[in-house]
Design a protein around this motif. Structure first.
Motif, short mmCIF file in Angstrom:
data_model
loop_
_atom_site.label_atom_id
_atom_site.label_comp_id
_atom_site.label_asym_id
_atom_site.label_seq_id
_atom_site.Cartn_x
_atom_site.Cartn_y
_atom_site.Cartn_z
N ASN A 95 0.81 -1.22 0.00
CA ASN A 95 0.00 0.00 0.00
C ASN A 95 0.84 1.27 0.00
O ASN A 95 0.27 2.37 -0.16
N ASP A 96 2.15 1.10 0.19
CA ASP A 96 3.09 2.24 0.18
C ASP A 96 2.59 3.34 1.11
O ASP A 96 2.45 4.50 0.73
N GLU A 97 2.32 2.97 2.36
CA GLU A 97 1.65 3.87 3.30
C GLU A 97 2.58 4.92 3.92
O GLU A 97 2.11 5.86 4.54
N HIS A 98 3.87 4.76 3.79
CA HIS A 98 4.80 5.64 4.47
C HIS A 98 5.50 6.57 3.48
O HIS A 98 5.82 6.18 2.35
N PRO A 99 5.73 7.82 3.85
CA PRO A 99 6.38 8.78 2.95
C PRO A 99 7.83 8.36 2.69
O PRO A 99 8.46 7.69 3.51
N PRO A 100 8.39 8.76 1.53
CA PRO A 100 9.78 8.40 1.22
C PRO A 100 10.75 9.07 2.18
O PRO A 100 10.55 10.20 2.62
N VAL A 101 11.80 8.34 2.54
CA VAL A 101 12.84 8.83 3.44
C VAL A 101 14.19 8.53 2.80
O VAL A 101 14.40 7.44 2.27
N SER A 102 15.09 9.49 2.85
CA SER A 102 16.45 9.25 2.36
C SER A 102 17.44 9.95 3.28
O SER A 102 17.11 10.96 3.90
N TYR A 103 18.64 9.38 3.37
CA TYR A 103 19.68 9.91 4.24
C TYR A 103 20.97 10.13 3.46
O TYR A 103 21.22 9.48 2.44
N PRO A 104 21.82 11.07 3.93
CA PRO A 104 23.06 11.37 3.21
C PRO A 104 24.10 10.27 3.33
O PRO A 104 24.13 9.50 4.29
N LEU A 105 24.97 10.22 2.32
CA LEU A 105 26.08 9.27 2.26
C LEU A 105 27.39 10.04 2.17
O LEU A 105 27.41 11.23 1.84
N LEU A 106 28.47 9.35 2.42
CA LEU A 106 29.80 9.94 2.38
C LEU A 106 30.51 9.54 1.10
O LEU A 106 30.61 8.35 0.78
N ASP A 107 30.97 10.54 0.35
CA ASP A 107 31.79 10.32 -0.84
C ASP A 107 33.25 10.29 -0.39
O ASP A 107 33.77 11.26 0.16
N VAL A 108 33.93 9.15 -0.61
CA VAL A 108 35.31 8.96 -0.19
C VAL A 108 36.17 8.71 -1.43
O VAL A 108 35.87 7.83 -2.23
N GLN A 109 37.24 9.48 -1.57
CA GLN A 109 38.18 9.25 -2.67
C GLN A 109 39.56 8.99 -2.08
O GLN A 109 40.01 9.71 -1.19
N VAL A 110 40.20 7.95 -2.58
CA VAL A 110 41.52 7.52 -2.09
C VAL A 110 42.50 7.56 -3.26
O VAL A 110 42.30 6.91 -4.28
N LYS A 111 43.57 8.33 -3.08
CA LYS A 111 44.58 8.50 -4.14
C LYS A 111 45.92 7.96 -3.65
O LYS A 111 46.44 8.39 -2.64
N ASP A 112 46.45 6.96 -4.36
CA ASP A 112 47.79 6.51 -4.02
C ASP A 112 48.79 7.10 -5.01
O ASP A 112 48.42 7.72 -6.01
N ARG A 113 50.06 6.92 -4.73
CA ARG A 113 51.11 7.61 -5.48
C ARG A 113 51.33 7.03 -6.87
O ARG A 113 52.07 7.61 -7.68
N TYR A 114 50.69 5.91 -7.18
CA TYR A 114 50.87 5.28 -8.48
C TYR A 114 49.67 5.47 -9.39
O TYR A 114 49.71 5.10 -10.56
#
Length: 268
Positions: A95-114
């Motif tokens: 019945n989709d009785e509940h309103p949509p809910v969304s939460y933030p996520l973390l964008d992680v970038q990892v840079k190595d020397r190569y």
């Protein structure tokens, strides 16, 4: 005509397997299709750890899927339904009785020397950077401006929903999940007359970003939620609020601070 495609993931506990079997029967009777590869709804059965695993299995499809959690033990921060409420869950989902809910996520970038380009990850709870055998030394930048030189065991960067996880155990603040921000918490920093950091958790807005530049070494350990990321000679890491968000299906609102009280304080 089917109502939608559902994937079900559970942990290895007997109670979770039983709930998965019952839920599968109920969903099929309600004209849902069980599809473990290309679902529209992902249901995790177990605890928050199971939910994290389900999230990372489908984090490449976040714009097309919604998540739902069933817990078979203690109340979790991502698992709203109990295993004895499966009939009600399927009815609410239909019945989709509940309103949509969304939460933030973390964008992680990892840079190595190569690498010429950093590797990108999404974190639902947090990312950490530590050094295996010696004190970690890192320059912390906020919006490309040097903020401090950190010395200690490591750093934890968390989402609002992740603020009640590892972040809390290292002295971070608890953030309401509707706050679109992320948090930096120090892990056993060195503070004396020679070395000094802020020594307090920092809340960073969604319009800012954080970059951590590391001393040259091959013994850094990076974690994304429950998973260890293997990298040699990490040069820097960057963190910001991701463009993607995690979306929930048939989410039952429970006052966030009630969850916090139930998880950490109990009845007074």
């Amino acid at each position: 005509m089917t109502k939608g495609k559902v994937a079900i993931m559970s942990n290895q506990q007997e109670s979770s397997f039983a709930a998965k079997e019952k839920l599968t029967t109920l969903l099929k009777a309600a004209d849902y299709t069980i599809d473990q590869n290309d679902p529209e709804i992902i249901i995790s059965i177990g605890g928050d750890g199971t939910f994290l695993s389900a999230f990372h299995m489908f984090d490449h499809k976040l714009n097309h899927v919604r998540f739902l959690g069933v817990h078979t033990g203690h109340l979790g921060f991502y698992t709203d339904w109990r295993d004895f409420e499966l009939e009600e869950l399927v009815s609410n989902l239909s019945n989709d009785e509940h309103p949509p809910v969304s939460y933030p996520l973390l964008d992680v970038q990892v840079k190595d020397r190569y690498q010429t380009q950093p590797q990108r990850f999404l974190a639902l709870n947090e990312a950490t950077i530590k050094r295996a055998t010696r004190t970690m030394v890192a320059d912390v930048y906020i919006k490309d401006e040097i903020f401090e030189r950190f010395r200690g065991d490591g750093l934890s960067v968390s989402t609002p929903t992740g603020s009640t996880a590892y972040n809390k155990s290292v002295g971070g603040a608890v953030l309401h999940p509707r706050i679109n921000a992320f948090q930096l918490a120090e892990i056993a920093s060195l503070n004396n007359r020679v070395f000094r950091t802020l020594g307090s958790p920092i809340i960073i807005s969604d319009s800012e970003w954080l970059t951590v530049h590391l001393e040259e070494s091959s013994d850094y350990l990076v974690t994304i939620d429950r998973f260890t990321i293997q990298h040699d000679e990490i040069e820097w890491l960057s963190f910001k609020i991701a463009d993607e968000r995690v979306h929930f299906a048939s989410y039952r609102h429970m006052h966030f601070w009630h969850r916090v009280k139930d998880a950490f304080i109990g009845e007074i």
